[in-house]
Design an enzyme around this catalytic site. Structure first.
Site, PDB file in Angstrom:
ATOM      1  N   LYS A   1      -7.760  11.623  -2.197  1.00 59.55           N
ATOM      2  CA  LYS A   1      -8.349  10.910  -1.049  1.00 59.55           C
ATOM      3  C   LYS A   1      -7.176  10.421  -0.193  1.00 59.55           C
ATOM      4  O   LYS A   1      -6.535   9.424  -0.487  1.00 59.55           O
ATOM      5  CB  LYS A   1      -9.171   9.721  -1.569  1.00 59.55           C
ATOM      6  CG  LYS A   1     -10.340   9.310  -0.694  1.00 59.55           C
ATOM      7  CD  LYS A   1      -9.982   8.878   0.696  1.00 59.55           C
ATOM      8  CE  LYS A   1      -9.536   7.431   0.760  1.00 59.55           C
ATOM      9  NZ  LYS A   1      -8.992   7.064   2.095  1.00 59.55           N
TER      10      LYS A   1
ATOM     11  N   GLU B   1       1.374   1.849  -7.215  1.00 60.20           N
ATOM     12  CA  GLU B   1       2.630   1.674  -6.460  1.00 60.20           C
ATOM     13  C   GLU B   1       2.285   0.887  -5.208  1.00 60.20           C
ATOM     14  O   GLU B   1       1.612   1.403  -4.310  1.00 60.20           O
ATOM     15  CB  GLU B   1       3.234   3.024  -6.100  1.00 60.20           C
ATOM     16  CG  GLU B   1       3.875   3.680  -7.308  1.00 60.20           C
ATOM     17  CD  GLU B   1       4.575   4.970  -6.972  1.00 60.20           C
ATOM     18  OE1 GLU B   1       4.852   5.724  -7.900  1.00 60.20           O
ATOM     19  OE2 GLU B   1       4.819   5.226  -5.776  1.00 60.20           O
TER      20      GLU B   1
ATOM     21  N   GLU C   1       4.558  -9.150   3.603  1.00 56.42           N
ATOM     22  CA  GLU C   1       5.015  -7.789   3.906  1.00 56.42           C
ATOM     23  C   GLU C   1       4.558  -7.422   5.314  1.00 56.42           C
ATOM     24  O   GLU C   1       3.377  -7.206   5.553  1.00 56.42           O
ATOM     25  CB  GLU C   1       4.431  -6.788   2.891  1.00 56.42           C
ATOM     26  CG  GLU C   1       5.015  -5.405   3.047  1.00 56.42           C
ATOM     27  CD  GLU C   1       4.348  -4.346   2.171  1.00 56.42           C
ATOM     28  OE1 GLU C   1       3.113  -4.381   2.014  1.00 56.42           O
ATOM     29  OE2 GLU C   1       5.068  -3.463   1.663  1.00 56.42           O
TER      30      GLU C   1
END
Ligand code: NAD
Length: 504
Positions: free
Chosen positions: A190, A265, A396
């Protein structure tokens, strides 16, 4: 003709097919329209519609998972040498179409040609590396005793789901899919909804290389729809996920009912620590490269600069001059160093930090502005006078934005570096070997480079600690994830067996 005009002309040739037919899902070696209403993918360069994309739903995921299940036994049992040959042909196919892949990737994501032309070839290297590993995947480790032979084997876990983000999507997809296929797993992929083009090219190349139908299936669509259905599907044994930490947490919950093995990750807020005894010219180059290349849309980017106060003024002055000289422009122009950000939404997020920084008391030493109105362009930005409790140091941002924080001592640098929820990478610049060893030993990160930018060697472990992820990729670590360990105890003599209910 300029190099930019040449690249644009080539790109138009490659896009024509997507523009007329859109991007279909690929399931069991066949095109599928997708059960949802198709969506469009937009180029961040000029906000134009690139093409329509099939919108996968739980029904399409179900069809893909069944195709992967049906294809699994034959792929698992294919002799390793044959599997290796196919994967090498995939690498050759990627190399042959590397320009097309890079051009599409630039147009889809806004990444600069100078980096993406290399990233496409890196995708081929991922296939080549894991193709070479196919025949050495550990199998049959044996610890003999006088009466029992212990055999440890490793078997592919089954059909797996691979969910990838929009930043360097081709490279990251190959990084996950190549070891899964090498291990003998079948895959439902996906891709990110914002950058679907090169995932389509990959499945085409793989099938042309001889990958049997159903071994690699691609279902496009949204995370909360197709992605969620993939994480919940009972036929899918494991999920390899690359994306935001928040999403990683969400998919872990989604996969709990079917006890999915997860490899995550995730995000980073990585420190680069520059001590005053370092080679400062090289450190400057690396600091700039690791936050401003690939638009700063990179999980391993060093977004926090920790600079020793004795050299701070001089280093920041040089940084400002270089950052102001970075070339922002059309991603297909080879002179461009930073292209547009991926989307409207991400552009709004990154630019919101320009005001947040000022409100929190930091200085905008470079950048902090947008460029033009056509696409999602921003000037590379440097915040100084920052402290580690500011939002620009904690969150972030995932753009070409660097926050510089001074420190006085090694102990303070370590405390600041570790004071973050993340732990993906760290970079340390010093010529004191003992300090480098001491510091890296205590730095909380999955991957650390000393006196170097991020140089990735495929056999080494890749992954993060804390909120940056769970699990490792690379070398044999990839096979650990995509395979099951299995123990077989085999009697080679007659050891004593406890006898219950004995009649004699
Ligand atoms: P994202 O988490 O928003 O999306 C990633 C993928 O997950 C997409 O395909 C999306 O459709 C899918 N998704 C979203 N919600 C889902 C759900 N509920 N269930 C299943 N799938 C779902 O991430 P992004 O914005 O595309 O990518 C940027 C992030 O990726 C950054 O945080 C970056 O640090 C991280 N990243 C990490 C690494 C690494 O190796 N650690 C590498 C690249 C990017």
């Amino acid at each position: 003709m300029t190099a930019l005009a040449e690249n644009i002309e080539k790109l138009q040739g490659h896009l024509a097919r997507f523009q007329s037919a859109g991007i279909q899902n690929r399931i069991g070696g066949r095109d599928h329209a997708g059960s949802g209403v198709p969506f469009t993918t937009i180029s961040p360069v000029d906000k134009s519609v690139i093409c329509t994309v099939a919108r996968g739903t739980a029904d399409d995921i179900d069809a893909a998972a069944k195709a992967a299940r049906d294809a699994f036994p034959a792929w698992r049992d294919m002799p390793a040498l044959e599997r290796k040959k196919i994967l090498i042909r995939v690498a050759e196919g990627i190399e042959a179409r590397a320009t097309e892949i890079a051009l599409c990737e630039c147009w889809d994501t806004g990444q600069a040609w100078r980096f993406m032309s290399k990233a496409a070839l890196r995708g081929a290297e991922n296939f080549r590396y894991f193709a070479d590993q196919v025949t050495s995947a550990r199998d049959g480790q044996s610890l003999p005793s006088a009466t029992l032979m212990n055999i440890t084997t490793r078997k592919p876990i089954g059909p797996v789901g691979v969910i990838t983000p929009w930043n360097t999507p081709f490279m990251l997809s190959t990084w996950k899919i190549a070891p899964a296929l090498a291990a003998g797993c079948t895959v439902v992929h996906k891709p990110a909804e914002a950058s679907p083009l090169t995932a389509r090219l990959l499945v085409e190349i793989a099938e042309e290389a001889g990958l049997p139908p159903g071994v690699l299936n691609t279902v496009n669509g949204y995370g909360e729809e197709a992605g969620k259905a993939l994480t919940e599907h009972p036929l899918i044994r494991a999920i390899a996920f690359v994306g935001e930490s928040r999403t990683g947490s969400m998919i872990t919950k989604q996969g709990a009912d079917t006890l999915k093995r997860m490899h995550l990750e995730l995000g980073g807020k990585n420190p680069v620590v520059v001590f005053d005894d370092a080679d400062l010219d090289r450190a400057l180059d690396a600091v700039i490269f690791m936050i401003y290349s690939i638009n700063g849309e990179r999980c391993t980017s060093s977004s926090r600069l920790l600079i020793q106060d004795t050299i701070r003024e001089e280093f920041e002055a040089k940084l400002v001059a270089r950052v102001n000289n970075i070339n922002v422009g059309h991603p297909l122009d080879p002179a461009t160093e930073i292209g547009p950000l991926i989307s409207d939404e991400h552009f709004a997020k990154v630019t919101s930090y320009f005001d947040i920084a000022k409100a929190d008391g930091a200085t905008v030493a470079a950048g902090g502005v947008t460029v033009g109105d056509d696409g999602y362009f921003v000037r590379p930005t440097l915040f100084t006078d920052a402290t580690n409790d500011m939002r620009i140091a904690r969150e972030e941002i995932f753009g070409p934005v660097l926050t510089s924080i001074p420190f006085a001592s090694e102990a303070e640098a370590l405390a600041i570096a570790n004071d973050t929820e993340y732990g993906l990478t760290g970079y340390v610049w010093t010529n004191d070997l003992t300090r480098a060893l001491r510091f890296t030993d205590q730095l909380e990160a999955g991957m650390i480079w000393v006196n170097s930018e991020n140089v990735r060697h495929l056999p080494t472990p890749f992954g993060g600690v804390k909120s940056s992820g769970i699990g490792r990729d690379g070398g044999d670590w990839s096979f650990e994830f995509y395979m099951e360990q299995k123990h077989i105890g085999f009697a080679t003599g007659q050891h004593k067996i406890s006898r219950l209910g004995a009649l004699d």
